[in-house]
Motif scaffolding. Structure first.
Motif, PDB file in Angstrom:
ATOM      1  N   PRO A  30      -7.733  17.419 -13.574  1.00  9.94           N
ATOM      2  CA  PRO A  30      -8.417  17.962 -12.392  1.00  9.94           C
ATOM      3  C   PRO A  30      -7.935  19.368 -12.044  1.00  9.94           C
ATOM      4  O   PRO A  30      -6.760  19.682 -12.196  1.00  9.94           O
ATOM      5  N   ASP A  31      -8.871  20.183 -11.565  1.00 11.66           N
ATOM      6  CA  ASP A  31      -8.524  21.517 -11.076  1.00 11.66           C
ATOM      7  C   ASP A  31      -7.908  21.427  -9.685  1.00 11.66           C
ATOM      8  O   ASP A  31      -7.123  22.278  -9.299  1.00 11.66           O
ATOM      9  N   ARG A  32      -8.321  20.398  -8.953  1.00 14.26           N
ATOM     10  CA  ARG A  32      -7.855  20.265  -7.566  1.00 14.26           C
ATOM     11  C   ARG A  32      -7.569  18.807  -7.247  1.00 14.26           C
ATOM     12  O   ARG A  32      -8.383  17.935  -7.533  1.00 14.26           O
ATOM     13  N   LEU A  33      -6.405  18.592  -6.646  1.00 16.89           N
ATOM     14  CA  LEU A  33      -6.023  17.277  -6.160  1.00 16.89           C
ATOM     15  C   LEU A  33      -5.705  17.389  -4.679  1.00 16.89           C
ATOM     16  O   LEU A  33      -5.102  18.370  -4.244  1.00 16.89           O
ATOM     17  N   ILE A  34      -6.109  16.393  -3.925  1.00 21.90           N
ATOM     18  CA  ILE A  34      -5.822  16.360  -2.496  1.00 21.90           C
ATOM     19  C   ILE A  34      -4.936  15.150  -2.233  1.00 21.90           C
ATOM     20  O   ILE A  34      -5.335  14.013  -2.496  1.00 21.90           O
ATOM     21  N   ARG A  35      -3.746  15.407  -1.733  1.00 27.98           N
ATOM     22  CA  ARG A  35      -2.826  14.320  -1.399  1.00 27.98           C
ATOM     23  C   ARG A  35      -3.241  13.731  -0.049  1.00 27.98           C
ATOM     24  O   ARG A  35      -3.438  14.454   0.917  1.00 27.98           O
ATOM     25  N   THR A  36      -3.385  12.418  -0.004  1.00 32.02           N
ATOM     26  CA  THR A  36      -3.732  11.762   1.253  1.00 32.02           C
ATOM     27  C   THR A  36      -2.458  11.226   1.904  1.00 32.02           C
ATOM     28  O   THR A  36      -1.415  11.124   1.249  1.00 32.02           O
ATOM     29  N   PRO A  37      -2.520  10.838   3.154  1.00 34.59           N
ATOM     30  CA  PRO A  37      -1.341  10.254   3.808  1.00 34.59           C
ATOM     31  C   PRO A  37      -1.162   8.771   3.488  1.00 34.59           C
ATOM     32  O   PRO A  37      -0.233   8.141   3.977  1.00 34.59           O
ATOM     33  N   TRP A  38      -2.026   8.196   2.650  1.00 33.91           N
ATOM     34  CA  TRP A  38      -2.011   6.764   2.419  1.00 33.91           C
ATOM     35  C   TRP A  38      -1.297   6.400   1.124  1.00 33.91           C
ATOM     36  O   TRP A  38      -1.244   7.177   0.181  1.00 33.91           O
ATOM     37  N   THR A  39      -0.776   5.187   1.109  1.00 29.51           N
ATOM     38  CA  THR A  39      -0.138   4.669  -0.095  1.00 29.51           C
ATOM     39  C   THR A  39      -0.725   3.309  -0.433  1.00 29.51           C
ATOM     40  O   THR A  39      -1.247   2.611   0.431  1.00 29.51           O
ATOM     41  N   ALA A  40      -0.638   2.966  -1.696  1.00 30.40           N
ATOM     42  CA  ALA A  40      -1.023   1.639  -2.181  1.00 30.40           C
ATOM     43  C   ALA A  40       0.263   0.965  -2.627  1.00 30.40           C
ATOM     44  O   ALA A  40       1.103   1.587  -3.281  1.00 30.40           O
ATOM     45  N   GLN A  41       0.424  -0.279  -2.271  1.00 28.99           N
ATOM     46  CA  GLN A  41       1.633  -1.011  -2.635  1.00 28.99           C
ATOM     47  C   GLN A  41       1.248  -2.322  -3.291  1.00 28.99           C
ATOM     48  O   GLN A  41       0.305  -2.975  -2.870  1.00 28.99           O
ATOM     49  N   PHE A  42       1.970  -2.680  -4.349  1.00 34.29           N
ATOM     50  CA  PHE A  42       1.729  -3.965  -4.991  1.00 34.29           C
ATOM     51  C   PHE A  42       3.005  -4.474  -5.636  1.00 34.29           C
ATOM     52  O   PHE A  42       3.943  -3.726  -5.868  1.00 34.29           O
ATOM     53  N   GLU A  43       3.010  -5.758  -5.889  1.00 33.75           N
ATOM     54  CA  GLU A  43       4.148  -6.431  -6.540  1.00 33.75           C
ATOM     55  C   GLU A  43       3.754  -6.779  -7.966  1.00 33.75           C
ATOM     56  O   GLU A  43       2.626  -7.201  -8.222  1.00 33.75           O
ATOM     57  N   HIS A  44       4.686  -6.605  -8.869  1.00 32.96           N
ATOM     58  CA  HIS A  44       4.463  -6.993 -10.262  1.00 32.96           C
ATOM     59  C   HIS A  44       5.798  -7.396 -10.857  1.00 32.96           C
ATOM     60  O   HIS A  44       6.753  -6.609 -10.842  1.00 32.96           O
ATOM     61  N   LEU A  45       5.863  -8.635 -11.340  1.00 32.26           N
ATOM     62  CA  LEU A  45       7.077  -9.169 -11.965  1.00 32.26           C
ATOM     63  C   LEU A  45       8.306  -8.973 -11.080  1.00 32.26           C
ATOM     64  O   LEU A  45       9.366  -8.570 -11.536  1.00 32.26           O
ATOM     65  N   GLY A  46       8.131  -9.256  -9.788  1.00 33.46           N
ATOM     66  CA  GLY A  46       9.240  -9.204  -8.847  1.00 33.46           C
ATOM     67  C   GLY A  46       9.628  -7.816  -8.379  1.00 33.46           C
ATOM     68  O   GLY A  46      10.604  -7.662  -7.652  1.00 33.46           O
ATOM     69  N   GLN A  47       8.909  -6.805  -8.783  1.00 34.99           N
ATOM     70  CA  GLN A  47       9.215  -5.448  -8.361  1.00 34.99           C
ATOM     71  C   GLN A  47       8.072  -4.909  -7.511  1.00 34.99           C
ATOM     72  O   GLN A  47       6.906  -5.168  -7.787  1.00 34.99           O
ATOM     73  N   THR A  48       8.414  -4.167  -6.466  1.00 37.34           N
ATOM     74  CA  THR A  48       7.425  -3.566  -5.589  1.00 37.34           C
ATOM     75  C   THR A  48       7.169  -2.129  -6.025  1.00 37.34           C
ATOM     76  O   THR A  48       8.106  -1.368  -6.240  1.00 37.34           O
ATOM     77  N   TYR A  49       5.898  -1.787  -6.158  1.00 39.58           N
ATOM     78  CA  TYR A  49       5.490  -0.438  -6.530  1.00 39.58           C
ATOM     79  C   TYR A  49       4.701   0.158  -5.377  1.00 39.58           C
ATOM     80  O   TYR A  49       3.871  -0.517  -4.792  1.00 39.58           O
ATOM     81  N   ARG A  50       4.961   1.412  -5.070  1.00 40.23           N
ATOM     82  CA  ARG A  50       4.214   2.123  -4.032  1.00 40.23           C
ATOM     83  C   ARG A  50       3.709   3.419  -4.642  1.00 40.23           C
ATOM     84  O   ARG A  50       4.472   4.174  -5.221  1.00 40.23           O
ATOM     85  N   HIS A  51       2.416   3.646  -4.508  1.00 41.75           N
ATOM     86  CA  HIS A  51       1.778   4.825  -5.073  1.00 41.75           C
ATOM     87  C   HIS A  51       1.071   5.609  -3.978  1.00 41.75           C
ATOM     88  O   HIS A  51       0.406   5.027  -3.129  1.00 41.75           O
ATOM     89  N   THR A  52       1.200   6.900  -4.048  1.00 41.52           N
ATOM     90  CA  THR A  52       0.464   7.777  -3.147  1.00 41.52           C
ATOM     91  C   THR A  52      -0.984   7.853  -3.614  1.00 41.52           C
ATOM     92  O   THR A  52      -1.248   7.920  -4.808  1.00 41.52           O
ATOM     93  N   VAL A  53      -1.903   7.839  -2.667  1.00 40.69           N
ATOM     94  CA  VAL A  53      -3.320   7.945  -2.991  1.00 40.69           C
ATOM     95  C   VAL A  53      -3.698   9.426  -3.004  1.00 40.69           C
ATOM     96  O   VAL A  53      -3.411  10.156  -2.058  1.00 40.69           O
ATOM     97  N   TRP A  54      -4.322   9.852  -4.106  1.00 38.91           N
ATOM     98  CA  TRP A  54      -4.780  11.227  -4.285  1.00 38.91           C
ATOM     99  C   TRP A  54      -6.288  11.226  -4.482  1.00 38.91           C
ATOM    100  O   TRP A  54      -6.835  10.275  -5.026  1.00 38.91           O
ATOM    101  N   ILE A  55      -6.927  12.296  -4.082  1.00 37.63           N
ATOM    102  CA  ILE A  55      -8.345  12.509  -4.361  1.00 37.63           C
ATOM    103  C   ILE A  55      -8.422  13.571  -5.448  1.00 37.63           C
ATOM    104  O   ILE A  55      -7.868  14.663  -5.288  1.00 37.63           O
ATOM    105  N   ALA A  56      -9.069  13.232  -6.546  1.00 36.98           N
ATOM    106  CA  ALA A  56      -9.264  14.186  -7.638  1.00 36.98           C
ATOM    107  C   ALA A  56     -10.681  14.731  -7.533  1.00 36.98           C
ATOM    108  O   ALA A  56     -11.644  13.976  -7.572  1.00 36.98           O
ATOM    109  N   CYS A  57     -10.804  16.035  -7.355  1.00 35.88           N
ATOM    110  CA  CYS A  57     -12.113  16.681  -7.256  1.00 35.88           C
ATOM    111  C   CYS A  57     -12.602  16.969  -8.667  1.00 35.88           C
ATOM    112  O   CYS A  57     -11.971  17.724  -9.407  1.00 35.88           O
ATOM    113  N   CYS A  58     -13.704  16.337  -9.049  1.00 41.16           N
ATOM    114  CA  CYS A  58     -14.195  16.467 -10.424  1.00 41.16           C
ATOM    115  C   CYS A  58     -15.545  17.170 -10.456  1.00 41.16           C
ATOM    116  O   CYS A  58     -16.267  17.193  -9.471  1.00 41.16           O
TER     117      CYS A  58
END
Length: 112
Positions: A30-58
């Motif tokens: 992407p030429d432009r990414l917009i960082r949002t204030p939101w995160t996505a969180q999930f559990e996998h194999l006993g570990q917690t993952y948190r990801h920042t949500v980005w908007i990719a302008c395509c």
């Protein structure tokens, strides 16, 4: 999109990780990414993952070249996307992002 399945590389800035993940999963940098204030969180194999949500302008039209992590892609409107999402948190994030994008469009003609 949420930044991806592996941790940021040493010295990799968050926007670099988001760009890398977009390129790895769609074949496009992407030429432009917009960082949002939101995160996505999930559990996998006993570990917690948190990801920042980005908007990719395509560009339009855009046809992704999927990685081996995916088997299909399609463009759908937010209402259809909401019905396709399994996890309630993903539906909530979709609502937040589309609401924010709509407010941006009304305020200044949209994201370019």
């Amino acid at each position: 999109m949420a930044t991806g399945n592996r941790a940021r590389g040493a010295g990799e800035r968050p926007e670099e990780a988001a760009g890398r993940e977009t390129r790895e999963e769609t074949g496009w940098m992407p030429d432009r990414l917009i960082r949002t204030p939101w995160t996505a969180q999930f559990e996998h194999l006993g570990q917690t993952y948190r990801h920042t949500v980005w908007i990719a302008c395509c560009p339009r039209p855009f046809v992704p070249h999927l990685s081996s992590e995916h088997t299909d892609s399609r463009w759908v409107d937010p209402g259809r996307a909401e019905k396709m999402l399994f996890w309630p948190d993903n539906r909530e994030l979709l609502f937040r992002v589309t609401d924010w994008l709509e407010r941006q469009r009304r305020m200044d003609g949209g994201i370019t």
